[in-house]
Design a protein around this motif. Sequence first.
Motif, PDB file in Angstrom:
ATOM      1  N   ARG A  54       2.377   5.308  -8.185  1.00  0.00           N
ATOM      2  CA  ARG A  54       1.567   4.497  -7.289  1.00  0.00           C
ATOM      3  C   ARG A  54       0.384   5.327  -6.808  1.00  0.00           C
ATOM      4  O   ARG A  54       0.549   6.459  -6.397  1.00  0.00           O
ATOM      5  CB  ARG A  54       2.396   4.022  -6.080  1.00  0.00           C
ATOM      6  CG  ARG A  54       3.578   3.131  -6.463  1.00  0.00           C
ATOM      7  CD  ARG A  54       4.474   2.842  -5.291  1.00  0.00           C
ATOM      8  NE  ARG A  54       5.643   2.073  -5.703  1.00  0.00           N
ATOM      9  CZ  ARG A  54       6.697   1.830  -4.924  1.00  0.00           C
ATOM     10  NH1 ARG A  54       6.718   2.301  -3.682  1.00  0.00           N
ATOM     11  NH2 ARG A  54       7.717   1.128  -5.378  1.00  0.00           N
ATOM     12  N   ALA A 129       1.399   0.403  -9.136  1.00  0.00           N
ATOM     13  CA  ALA A 129       0.552  -0.204  -8.108  1.00  0.00           C
ATOM     14  C   ALA A 129      -0.606   0.716  -7.753  1.00  0.00           C
ATOM     15  O   ALA A 129      -0.477   1.935  -7.803  1.00  0.00           O
ATOM     16  CB  ALA A 129       1.363  -0.516  -6.852  1.00  0.00           C
ATOM     17  N   ILE A 131      -2.655   0.959  -4.317  1.00  0.00           N
ATOM     18  CA  ILE A 131      -2.580   0.489  -2.943  1.00  0.00           C
ATOM     19  C   ILE A 131      -3.791   1.028  -2.196  1.00  0.00           C
ATOM     20  O   ILE A 131      -4.000   2.244  -2.141  1.00  0.00           O
ATOM     21  CB  ILE A 131      -1.276   0.972  -2.278  1.00  0.00           C
ATOM     22  CG1 ILE A 131      -0.064   0.504  -3.095  1.00  0.00           C
ATOM     23  CG2 ILE A 131      -1.187   0.487  -0.835  1.00  0.00           C
ATOM     24  CD1 ILE A 131       1.233   1.202  -2.728  1.00  0.00           C
ATOM     25  N   ARG A 153       0.373  -4.078 -10.128  1.00  0.00           N
ATOM     26  CA  ARG A 153       0.049  -4.767  -8.881  1.00  0.00           C
ATOM     27  C   ARG A 153      -1.075  -4.046  -8.167  1.00  0.00           C
ATOM     28  O   ARG A 153      -1.156  -2.824  -8.205  1.00  0.00           O
ATOM     29  CB  ARG A 153       1.280  -4.823  -7.954  1.00  0.00           C
ATOM     30  CG  ARG A 153       2.375  -5.758  -8.421  1.00  0.00           C
ATOM     31  CD  ARG A 153       3.549  -5.727  -7.464  1.00  0.00           C
ATOM     32  NE  ARG A 153       4.242  -4.444  -7.504  1.00  0.00           N
ATOM     33  CZ  ARG A 153       5.316  -4.156  -6.770  1.00  0.00           C
ATOM     34  NH1 ARG A 153       5.786  -5.046  -5.918  1.00  0.00           N
ATOM     35  NH2 ARG A 153       5.896  -2.984  -6.864  1.00  0.00           N
ATOM     36  N   VAL A 155      -2.464  -3.815  -4.308  1.00  0.00           N
ATOM     37  CA  VAL A 155      -2.116  -4.126  -2.923  1.00  0.00           C
ATOM     38  C   VAL A 155      -3.311  -3.745  -2.051  1.00  0.00           C
ATOM     39  O   VAL A 155      -3.710  -2.585  -2.025  1.00  0.00           O
ATOM     40  CB  VAL A 155      -0.852  -3.361  -2.476  1.00  0.00           C
ATOM     41  CG1 VAL A 155      -0.483  -3.744  -1.052  1.00  0.00           C
ATOM     42  CG2 VAL A 155       0.305  -3.643  -3.438  1.00  0.00           C
ATOM     43  N   LEU A 157      -5.324  -3.906   1.714  1.00  0.00           N
ATOM     44  CA  LEU A 157      -5.253  -4.081   3.160  1.00  0.00           C
ATOM     45  C   LEU A 157      -6.654  -3.950   3.752  1.00  0.00           C
ATOM     46  O   LEU A 157      -7.379  -3.002   3.451  1.00  0.00           O
ATOM     47  CB  LEU A 157      -4.337  -3.035   3.805  1.00  0.00           C
ATOM     48  CG  LEU A 157      -2.854  -3.048   3.446  1.00  0.00           C
ATOM     49  CD1 LEU A 157      -2.584  -2.323   2.142  1.00  0.00           C
ATOM     50  CD2 LEU A 157      -2.051  -2.389   4.555  1.00  0.00           C
TER      51      LEU A 157
END
Length: 209
Positions: A54, A129, A131, A153, A155, A157
């Motif tokens: 990740r 991922a 992130i 994925r 992600v 924020l």
Amino acid sequence: MSRTATCHADTQSRCSAPASEGVLSLRVTPRLGGPAATVQLRYSLDGRRDGPWRVVLGGISAGHRPGGEGGWWPQQVGPGRAIDTDECAVLGLEYLGELPEGWRGVTPHDQAALVAAALDAFGVDAVEAVIGASYGGAVALAFGERWPERVRRVVVLSAAHRPAPMASAQRAIQREILRAGIAAGTPEQAVALARALAVTTYRSDAEFA
């Protein structure tokens, strides 16, 4: 104590046993035009190297270390945390700051290209991922757009997929503040003022109240 290593992002010289922290020599071509350049960026690598990888990216002022002592996100990255280093490998990478000669600017797509080059340096074809928070969210979106086959994925924020007109206007003001501060020889004060303006945009009037 972490070891330090220097890795080179090419097919002949990959980091088979990367250190916990080090410096990567990465080559990237800028999105806004200019010559390809080789830059050195610090990285951190924590957790299980044989687990899923990740990539964790923070805001514009975040460093290369997301978790652990001195990390910018230790509440979320570490053993038993939401991003569990007992289960996965966590790669952190600093952002390119100073412009290489001949570049017109740096975009989130350029930062994403550096993430891809870092993964190449480690011999990692795809990650579980990417992130990203704030500016890191924009970089994560750019990575997913350009290399969807390399990430399972994305992600995100506190980052939007496109700028609002008001946000574009506020950033234009911030850039002028920085230019004025550099010209006046007070860049630190200019950055502080630009960041203060940014904070006023983080929430709506109702949320601040």
